[in-house]
Design a protein around this motif. Structure first.
Motif, PDB file in Angstrom:
ATOM      1  N   TRP A 171       0.830  -1.040  -0.146  1.00 30.61           N
ATOM      2  CA  TRP A 171       0.209   0.095  -0.087  1.00 30.61           C
ATOM      3  C   TRP A 171       0.773   1.263  -0.069  1.00 30.61           C
ATOM      4  O   TRP A 171       0.675   2.308  -0.862  1.00 30.61           O
ATOM      5  N   MET A 172       1.967   1.326   0.654  1.00 35.10           N
ATOM      6  CA  MET A 172       2.726   2.360   1.040  1.00 35.10           C
ATOM      7  C   MET A 172       3.526   2.787  -0.485  1.00 35.10           C
ATOM      8  O   MET A 172       3.530   4.031  -0.923  1.00 35.10           O
ATOM      9  N   GLU A 173       3.983   1.720  -0.856  1.00 35.20           N
ATOM     10  CA  GLU A 173       4.609   1.794  -2.320  1.00 35.20           C
ATOM     11  C   GLU A 173       3.814   1.946  -3.500  1.00 35.20           C
ATOM     12  O   GLU A 173       4.126   2.728  -4.290  1.00 35.20           O
ATOM     13  N   LYS A 174       2.724   1.798  -3.428  1.00 38.47           N
ATOM     14  CA  LYS A 174       1.516   1.728  -4.392  1.00 38.47           C
ATOM     15  C   LYS A 174       0.945   3.163  -4.592  1.00 38.47           C
ATOM     16  O   LYS A 174       0.784   3.791  -5.519  1.00 38.47           O
ATOM     17  N   SER A 175       0.830   3.633  -3.241  1.00 41.11           N
ATOM     18  CA  SER A 175       0.397   5.204  -3.184  1.00 41.11           C
ATOM     19  C   SER A 175       1.280   6.263  -3.663  1.00 41.11           C
ATOM     20  O   SER A 175       2.159   6.180  -3.280  1.00 41.11           O
TER      21      SER A 175
END
Length: 175
Positions: A171-175
């Motif tokens: 989630w952190m890397e995607k956003s």
């Protein structure tokens, strides 16, 4: 004045080195805040223990982080706040209760916990300076994560949350 171009060049290089993240670090833009984390190191540590941790999860039908009201579709303005809450959640609740009889696994957990603690400190300082606040929708999502966690006994909930760390990292890397 002969030394001036050399001094200017050295000064410029030192500024560039200090502003460039170290090898393996990624800078996350979380609303008004920026936090540098070594995602490669965290992922490597987690990958090394993932199978061990997930094998300790007695309840595979429930998820703490994956839920219709969890991390997906968090507003960009709320990312700073909810990420800080999640780092605090992992540092204060999850990592404290994830101890095994395997020293290697414990060292990896400790390393990941230290990375989260450092990032939480940086993010907390930025939040104070920029007065970052969480929106109601994001706080509801975080409350759902806490409710999922608190619905289990402490050790099971901690191991399950640690086993789902890749959901948070993705989630952190995607956003």
């Amino acid at each position: 004045m002969r030394g001036s171009p050399l001094l200017l060049c050295l000064f410029s290089m030192s500024c560039w080195v200090n502003l460039t993240p170290t090898a393996g670090h990624k800078i996350f833009h979380l609303g008004a805040c920026r936090v540098s984390m070594s995602m490669a190191e965290i992922r490597a540590g987690f990958t090394a223990i993932k199978a061990n941790i997930q094998s300790r999860d007695p309840i595979r039908t429930l998820s703490i982080l994956s839920h219709p009201h969890s991390l997906h579709k968090v507003k960009s303005s709320d990312r700073c706040c909810i990420t800080h809450h999640l780092f605090t959640f992992y540092v204060d609740k999850v990592f404290k209760h994830c101890r095994t009889e395997d020293a290697f696994v414990n060292r990896k957990i400790s390393s990941i916990a230290n990375s989260f603690l450092s990032a939480r400190r940086k993010l907390g300082q930025c939040r104070e300076q920029n007065n970052c606040l969480c929106g109601e929708e994001s706080m509801e999502k975080f409350k759902q994560i806490l409710a999922n966690y608190e619905g289990l006994n402490v050790t099971s909930a901690a191991m399950k949350s640690l086993g789902e760390l890749d959901i948070l990292l993705d989630w952190m890397e995607k956003s």
